[in-house]
Design a protein around this motif. Sequence first.
Motif, PDB file in Angstrom:
ATOM      1  N   ASP A 181       4.207   4.034  14.169  1.00 12.38           N
ATOM      2  CA  ASP A 181       4.714   2.689  13.861  1.00 12.38           C
ATOM      3  C   ASP A 181       3.770   1.587  14.338  1.00 12.38           C
ATOM      4  OD1 ASP A 181       5.042   3.184  16.526  1.00 12.38           O
ATOM      5  OD2 ASP A 181       7.033   2.257  16.682  1.00 12.38           O
ATOM      6  N   SER A 182       2.527   1.946  14.662  1.00  7.78           N
ATOM      7  CA  SER A 182       1.560   0.948  15.145  1.00  7.78           C
ATOM      8  C   SER A 182       1.181  -0.019  14.018  1.00  7.78           C
ATOM      9  CB  SER A 182       0.301   1.650  15.658  1.00  7.78           C
ATOM     10  OG  SER A 182      -0.771   0.733  15.755  1.00  7.78           O
ATOM     11  N   ALA A 183       1.408  -1.310  14.276  1.00  2.83           N
ATOM     12  CA  ALA A 183       1.119  -2.336  13.254  1.00  2.83           C
ATOM     13  C   ALA A 183      -0.365  -2.365  12.898  1.00  2.83           C
ATOM     14  CB  ALA A 183       1.579  -3.698  13.752  1.00  2.83           C
ATOM     15  N   ILE A 184      -1.223  -2.347  13.913  1.00  2.00           N
ATOM     16  CA  ILE A 184      -2.680  -2.420  13.683  1.00  2.00           C
ATOM     17  C   ILE A 184      -3.162  -1.200  12.910  1.00  2.00           C
ATOM     18  CG2 ILE A 184      -4.944  -2.409  14.822  1.00  2.00           C
ATOM     19  CD1 ILE A 184      -3.592  -5.119  14.976  1.00  2.00           C
ATOM     20  N   ALA A 185      -2.683  -0.007  13.320  1.00  2.00           N
ATOM     21  CA  ALA A 185      -3.140   1.229  12.667  1.00  2.00           C
ATOM     22  C   ALA A 185      -2.652   1.302  11.220  1.00  2.00           C
ATOM     23  CB  ALA A 185      -2.658   2.441  13.460  1.00  2.00           C
ATOM     24  N   ILE A 186      -1.390   0.932  10.978  1.00  2.00           N
ATOM     25  CA  ILE A 186      -0.859   0.973   9.606  1.00  2.00           C
ATOM     26  C   ILE A 186      -1.584  -0.044   8.736  1.00  2.00           C
ATOM     27  CG2 ILE A 186       1.177   0.480   8.185  1.00  2.00           C
ATOM     28  CD1 ILE A 186       2.876   1.704  10.451  1.00  2.00           C
ATOM     29  N   ASN A 187      -1.878  -1.212   9.310  1.00  2.00           N
ATOM     30  CA  ASN A 187      -2.609  -2.236   8.561  1.00  2.00           C
ATOM     31  C   ASN A 187      -4.005  -1.736   8.172  1.00  2.00           C
ATOM     32  OD1 ASN A 187      -3.152  -5.099   7.672  1.00  2.00           O
ATOM     33  ND2 ASN A 187      -4.712  -4.880   9.245  1.00  2.00           N
ATOM     34  N   LEU A 188      -4.682  -1.062   9.104  1.00  2.00           N
ATOM     35  CA  LEU A 188      -6.014  -0.528   8.799  1.00  2.00           C
ATOM     36  C   LEU A 188      -5.923   0.574   7.746  1.00  2.00           C
ATOM     37  CD1 LEU A 188      -9.040  -0.320   9.251  1.00  2.00           C
ATOM     38  CD2 LEU A 188      -8.618   1.083  11.273  1.00  2.00           C
ATOM     39  N   LYS A 189      -4.884   1.406   7.847  1.00  2.00           N
ATOM     40  CA  LYS A 189      -4.683   2.455   6.844  1.00  2.00           C
ATOM     41  C   LYS A 189      -4.485   1.824   5.458  1.00  2.00           C
ATOM     42  CE  LYS A 189      -1.807   6.492   5.782  1.00  2.00           C
ATOM     43  NZ  LYS A 189      -0.561   7.219   6.095  1.00  2.00           N
ATOM     44  N   ALA A 190      -3.734   0.720   5.423  1.00  2.00           N
ATOM     45  CA  ALA A 190      -3.513   0.006   4.152  1.00  2.00           C
ATOM     46  C   ALA A 190      -4.829  -0.540   3.608  1.00  2.00           C
ATOM     47  CB  ALA A 190      -2.516  -1.129   4.374  1.00  2.00           C
ATOM     48  N   CYS A 191      -5.669  -1.080   4.492  1.00  2.00           N
ATOM     49  CA  CYS A 191      -6.975  -1.612   4.066  1.00  2.00           C
ATOM     50  C   CYS A 191      -7.870  -0.507   3.519  1.00  2.00           C
ATOM     51  CB  CYS A 191      -7.671  -2.319   5.235  1.00  2.00           C
ATOM     52  SG  CYS A 191      -6.843  -3.833   5.740  1.00  2.00           S
ATOM     53  N   ASN A 192      -7.823   0.676   4.147  1.00  2.00           N
ATOM     54  CA  ASN A 192      -8.589   1.821   3.632  1.00  2.00           C
ATOM     55  C   ASN A 192      -8.094   2.215   2.241  1.00  2.00           C
ATOM     56  OD1 ASN A 192     -10.544   2.454   5.618  1.00  2.00           O
ATOM     57  ND2 ASN A 192      -8.978   3.328   6.941  1.00  2.00           N
ATOM     58  N   HIS A 193      -6.771   2.200   2.065  1.00  2.00           N
ATOM     59  CA  HIS A 193      -6.190   2.530   0.752  1.00  2.00           C
ATOM     60  C   HIS A 193      -6.617   1.510  -0.298  1.00  2.00           C
ATOM     61  CE1 HIS A 193      -2.945   5.749   1.391  1.00  2.00           C
ATOM     62  NE2 HIS A 193      -3.734   5.756   2.441  1.00  2.00           N
ATOM     63  N   PHE A 194      -6.703   0.254   0.123  1.00  2.00           N
ATOM     64  CA  PHE A 194      -7.132  -0.809  -0.794  1.00  2.00           C
ATOM     65  C   PHE A 194      -8.545  -0.543  -1.290  1.00  2.00           C
ATOM     66  CE2 PHE A 194      -9.027  -5.159  -1.323  1.00  2.00           C
ATOM     67  CZ  PHE A 194      -8.308  -5.506  -2.459  1.00  2.00           C
ATOM     68  N   ARG A 195      -9.420  -0.114  -0.367  1.00  2.00           N
ATOM     69  CA  ARG A 195     -10.814   0.167  -0.727  1.00  2.00           C
ATOM     70  C   ARG A 195     -10.941   1.470  -1.518  1.00  2.00           C
ATOM     71  NH1 ARG A 195     -13.921  -4.323  -0.359  1.00  2.00           N
ATOM     72  NH2 ARG A 195     -13.686  -5.367   1.633  1.00  2.00           N
ATOM     73  N   LEU A 196     -10.162   2.471  -1.129  1.00  2.00           N
ATOM     74  CA  LEU A 196     -10.288   3.781  -1.778  1.00  2.00           C
ATOM     75  C   LEU A 196      -9.540   3.850  -3.110  1.00  2.00           C
ATOM     76  CD1 LEU A 196      -9.800   6.058   1.362  1.00  2.00           C
ATOM     77  CD2 LEU A 196     -11.895   5.901   0.006  1.00  2.00           C
ATOM     78  N   TYR A 197      -8.416   3.135  -3.200  1.00  2.00           N
ATOM     79  CA  TYR A 197      -7.577   3.229  -4.402  1.00  2.00           C
ATOM     80  C   TYR A 197      -7.389   1.848  -5.042  1.00  2.00           C
ATOM     81  CZ  TYR A 197      -6.765   7.534  -1.805  1.00  2.00           C
ATOM     82  OH  TYR A 197      -6.956   8.677  -1.092  1.00  2.00           O
ATOM     83  N   ASN A 198      -6.311   1.156  -4.675  1.00  2.00           N
ATOM     84  CA  ASN A 198      -6.068  -0.169  -5.248  1.00  2.00           C
ATOM     85  C   ASN A 198      -5.073  -0.954  -4.388  1.00  2.00           C
ATOM     86  OD1 ASN A 198      -3.432   0.844  -5.945  1.00  2.00           O
ATOM     87  ND2 ASN A 198      -4.343   1.761  -7.775  1.00  2.00           N
ATOM     88  N   GLY A 199      -4.797  -2.175  -4.806  1.00  2.00           N
ATOM     89  CA  GLY A 199      -3.917  -3.053  -4.040  1.00  2.00           C
ATOM     90  C   GLY A 199      -2.490  -2.548  -3.956  1.00  2.00           C
TER      91      GLY A 199
END
Length: 556
Positions: free
Chosen positions: A218-236
């Motif tokens: 439930d880490s906010a920073i870690a989930i946010n970074l995971k979302a940013c990786n998904h944005f770069r690897l896949y899409n918004g």
Amino acid sequence: MMLSRAKPATGPAASSPAKDSSKKKKKLPKLEDYLTNRDYTGAITLLEFNRSSGKGSEEVDMWIAYCAFHLGEYKRAMEEFQSMSKRDGCHPDVWVNLACCNFFLGMYKESDEAAQKSPKSRLQNRLLFHLSHKFNDEKRLMHYHQNLQDIIEDQLSLASIHYLRSHYQEAIDIYKRILLDNRDYLALNVYVALCYYKLDYYDVSQEVLAVYLQHYPDSAIAINLKACNHFRLYNGKAAEQELKTLQEMASPSFTFAKELIKHNLVVFRGGEGALQVLPPLIDVIPEARLNLVIYYLRQDDVSEAYNLIKDLEPTTPQEYILKGVVNAALGQETGSREHLKIAQQYFQLVGGSASECDTIPGRQCMASCFFLLKQFEDVLIYFNSIKSYFYNDDTFNFNYTQAKAAVGNFKEAEEVALLVQNEKLKNDYTYLSWLARIYIMNNKARLAWELYLKMETSGESFSLLQLIANDCYKMGQFYYAAKAFDVLERLDPNPEYWEGKRGACVGVFQQIIAGREPRDTVREVVQLLRNTSNPQVEYITRTIKKWAKDNRISLS
């Protein structure tokens, strides 16, 4: 899981604890318990109760400020420390703590003043080290750098400065060295993952991040970074889905990283809500200014983008690139050679730097630099090296088309041009004019003419007509040259257009005689000539009529 606390007691054993409960006294929560559990909201509630019930002291005030700071309520913590600093003989740590609050609020000057008043300590040195970086004071930075020791806190501070100065590999080396001796420092995996993210190693970043998320899902920073990786690897959309899980987990009182999440949602949604969310976050989140500039560029509001970035002193490759893009857009819009030169210099700086020359953005920068210098052979060297990464990128294909056409490679230019799907780009005059020229050079003048027919009457359609008329004439495609000059002459009775039409009509007639144009076309040639009231028309049509009669072709 918290469900068990709300679950009603059931089963045979449910009543037995109730008998014992009366014997046990309820334990009052202690401050240490709250702090150990990092329940700063609970801790601050207890401390404020103590203060309001007459049990206040400087120690209580210090703990309230400490809890507020760790809740991310830096303004409140600052006010507490400010209040304490005004008392006679205040605790010596108040000044350095106040300086930390000011630092997190972006009040760097005030932070520096408060830090200088505090006694010398390792925390003071680390804070002044970071402030020197914020002030861009290299000499002062090196002074505090020399005072750093080989202890974890100082090394983490050094790693963060490396990160802020885009020295990501150096930061990774420090974090990995610390992790070797301290496997239980799981949060360092997040820092390592951040560095890999910045180095464009999104897959590696995800792998490293997973180690931390297994323990703290439930880490906010870690989930946010995971979302940013998904944005770069896949899409918004994939990225937004990750952030939704965080929003669902968060309680209404959850404020940590709230601004960061709001900022990133704007990016993931392609700029939706940018004007509401981003302006207040400028100078709070470094990327907010850059993303707002990108939003203005996408809205074709180049002057607003320029006003927002003109005073920014670039320090990272992204800032240099964006300043280059804005200056290039403004230069092309206003015809300013000065802005185009500045843009070219920014692109050359990034593309020629040792750290960026072999990255995709670095090669894009060198291509852009040569593009502005109109050295298209060099542009293609860089574009060819990265084209596999941009097969479906309309902007890249638009620029690639221009470069290929500029060096005369019209066959491949046509293939690339037709990959562009974006309607806005396809209706852009630059795209239409290049595509028309490419069609003509590939002996497909009819397709170029159809581009003109689809356009509404405007200054741009007139320019396209001129291009079609002249290029078709030059390439010996006289039929469409004649049609284009005919329309031009009717729109603007310029003698040059008659001369062009006359030459094109004679050219079509020659091609008909040579069998390179259908014989029926002669009727349209005569009609085009008759649209002009010029003495020469009669002489030319007489010659054509005689040939038509001799070859038994009806002109009626």
